[in-house]
Design a protein around this motif. Structure first.
Motif, mmCIF file in Angstrom:
data_model
loop_
_atom_site.group_PDB
_atom_site.id
_atom_site.type_symbol
_atom_site.label_atom_id
_atom_site.label_comp_id
_atom_site.label_asym_id
_atom_site.label_seq_id
_atom_site.Cartn_x
_atom_site.Cartn_y
_atom_site.Cartn_z
ATOM 1 N N LYS A 261 0.942 -11.519 -5.657
ATOM 2 C CA LYS A 261 -0.638 -11.856 -4.787
ATOM 3 C C LYS A 261 -1.716 -11.271 -6.256
ATOM 4 O O LYS A 261 -2.702 -12.094 -5.720
ATOM 5 C CB LYS A 261 -0.911 -10.464 -3.788
ATOM 6 C CG LYS A 261 -0.323 -10.958 -2.572
ATOM 7 C CD LYS A 261 -0.206 -10.454 -1.547
ATOM 8 C CE LYS A 261 -0.416 -10.359 -0.301
ATOM 9 N NZ LYS A 261 -0.612 -11.532 0.873
ATOM 10 N N ILE B 251 -9.791 0.596 2.588
ATOM 11 C CA ILE B 251 -8.792 0.895 4.216
ATOM 12 C C ILE B 251 -9.208 2.484 4.315
ATOM 13 O O ILE B 251 -7.836 3.649 5.702
ATOM 14 C CB ILE B 251 -7.392 1.037 3.634
ATOM 15 C CG1 ILE B 251 -6.663 0.908 3.866
ATOM 16 C CG2 ILE B 251 -7.459 -0.882 4.388
ATOM 17 C CD1 ILE B 251 -4.774 0.847 3.635
ATOM 18 N N LYS C 191 -8.274 -1.495 -3.373
ATOM 19 C CA LYS C 191 -8.206 -1.811 -1.682
ATOM 20 C C LYS C 191 -7.765 -1.072 -0.837
ATOM 21 O O LYS C 191 -7.857 -1.095 0.319
ATOM 22 C CB LYS C 191 -7.187 -3.632 -2.055
ATOM 23 C CG LYS C 191 -7.325 -4.889 -2.355
ATOM 24 C CD LYS C 191 -6.282 -5.419 -2.510
ATOM 25 C CE LYS C 191 -7.132 -7.268 -3.068
ATOM 26 N NZ LYS C 191 -8.067 -7.621 -2.648
ATOM 27 N N SER D 281 -0.645 -3.225 3.971
ATOM 28 C CA SER D 281 -1.700 -3.741 4.780
ATOM 29 C C SER D 281 -2.914 -3.905 3.754
ATOM 30 O O SER D 281 -3.847 -4.783 3.725
ATOM 31 C CB SER D 281 -1.987 -2.438 5.746
ATOM 32 O OG SER D 281 -3.164 -2.547 6.153
ATOM 33 N N ALA D 282 -3.198 -3.056 2.169
ATOM 34 C CA ALA D 282 -4.182 -3.286 1.701
ATOM 35 C C ALA D 282 -4.105 -4.595 0.925
ATOM 36 O O ALA D 282 -5.305 -5.071 0.667
ATOM 37 C CB ALA D 282 -4.535 -1.879 0.686
ATOM 38 N N ILE D 283 -3.283 -5.186 0.484
ATOM 39 C CA ILE D 283 -2.905 -6.589 -0.053
ATOM 40 C C ILE D 283 -2.877 -7.544 1.066
ATOM 41 O O ILE D 283 -2.298 -8.833 0.548
ATOM 42 C CB ILE D 283 -1.849 -6.683 -1.244
ATOM 43 C CG1 ILE D 283 -0.709 -6.271 -0.825
ATOM 44 C CG2 ILE D 283 -2.220 -5.479 -1.773
ATOM 45 C CD1 ILE D 283 0.341 -5.921 -0.714
ATOM 46 N N GLU D 284 -3.000 -7.244 2.259
ATOM 47 C CA GLU D 284 -2.868 -7.664 2.736
ATOM 48 C C GLU D 284 -1.659 -8.880 3.184
ATOM 49 O O GLU D 284 -1.464 -10.417 2.852
ATOM 50 C CB GLU D 284 -3.984 -9.057 3.213
ATOM 51 C CG GLU D 284 -5.129 -7.804 3.201
ATOM 52 C CD GLU D 284 -6.339 -8.726 3.107
ATOM 53 O OE1 GLU D 284 -6.015 -11.052 3.394
ATOM 54 O OE2 GLU D 284 -7.387 -8.603 3.024
ATOM 55 N N THR D 285 -0.392 -8.001 3.496
ATOM 56 C CA THR D 285 0.943 -8.842 3.350
ATOM 57 C C THR D 285 1.192 -8.812 5.101
ATOM 58 O O THR D 285 1.089 -7.793 4.864
ATOM 59 C CB THR D 285 2.150 -7.858 2.742
ATOM 60 O OG1 THR D 285 1.896 -8.309 1.137
ATOM 61 C CG2 THR D 285 3.352 -8.269 2.403
ATOM 62 N N SER D 286 1.313 -10.038 5.089
ATOM 63 C CA SER D 286 1.314 -9.612 6.722
ATOM 64 C C SER D 286 3.403 -10.119 6.980
ATOM 65 O O SER D 286 3.570 -10.091 8.072
ATOM 66 C CB SER D 286 0.728 -11.206 7.518
ATOM 67 O OG SER D 286 1.257 -12.330 6.504
#
Length: 76
Positions: A22, A36, A32, A64-69
């Motif tokens: 990322k 949160i 990040k 979650s902070a780096i928006e990994t889904s």
């Protein structure tokens, strides 16, 4: 000092790889995480990932902070 287990190494490498994929630096991760509600210092992030000593909750907070889904873990 205790040796890093294979599982700890795998967890640390998983998070490091996701940060690299990322393009997120440790300093950016700290920002990040703060967004949160997780108070962390860059040196602590660096040490946790170096040692591989962190909780599953911390791993999830970082992801979650780096928006990994989604992740591909690649266990055999």
């Amino acid at each position: 000092m205790a040796e890093k287990t294979d599982w700890e190494m795998m967890a640390a490498n998983l998070l490091k790889a996701e940060l690299k994929r990322k393009g997120v630096t440790y300093a950016q991760l700290v920002d990040k995480l703060a967004a949160i509600g997780v108070d962390e210092k860059e040196v602590n992030v660096r040490n946790k990932l170096s040692r591989g000593k962190f909780t599953a909750a911390y791993l999830l907070q970082c992801l979650s902070a780096i928006e990994t889904s989604s992740l591909h873990i690649g266990l055999n």
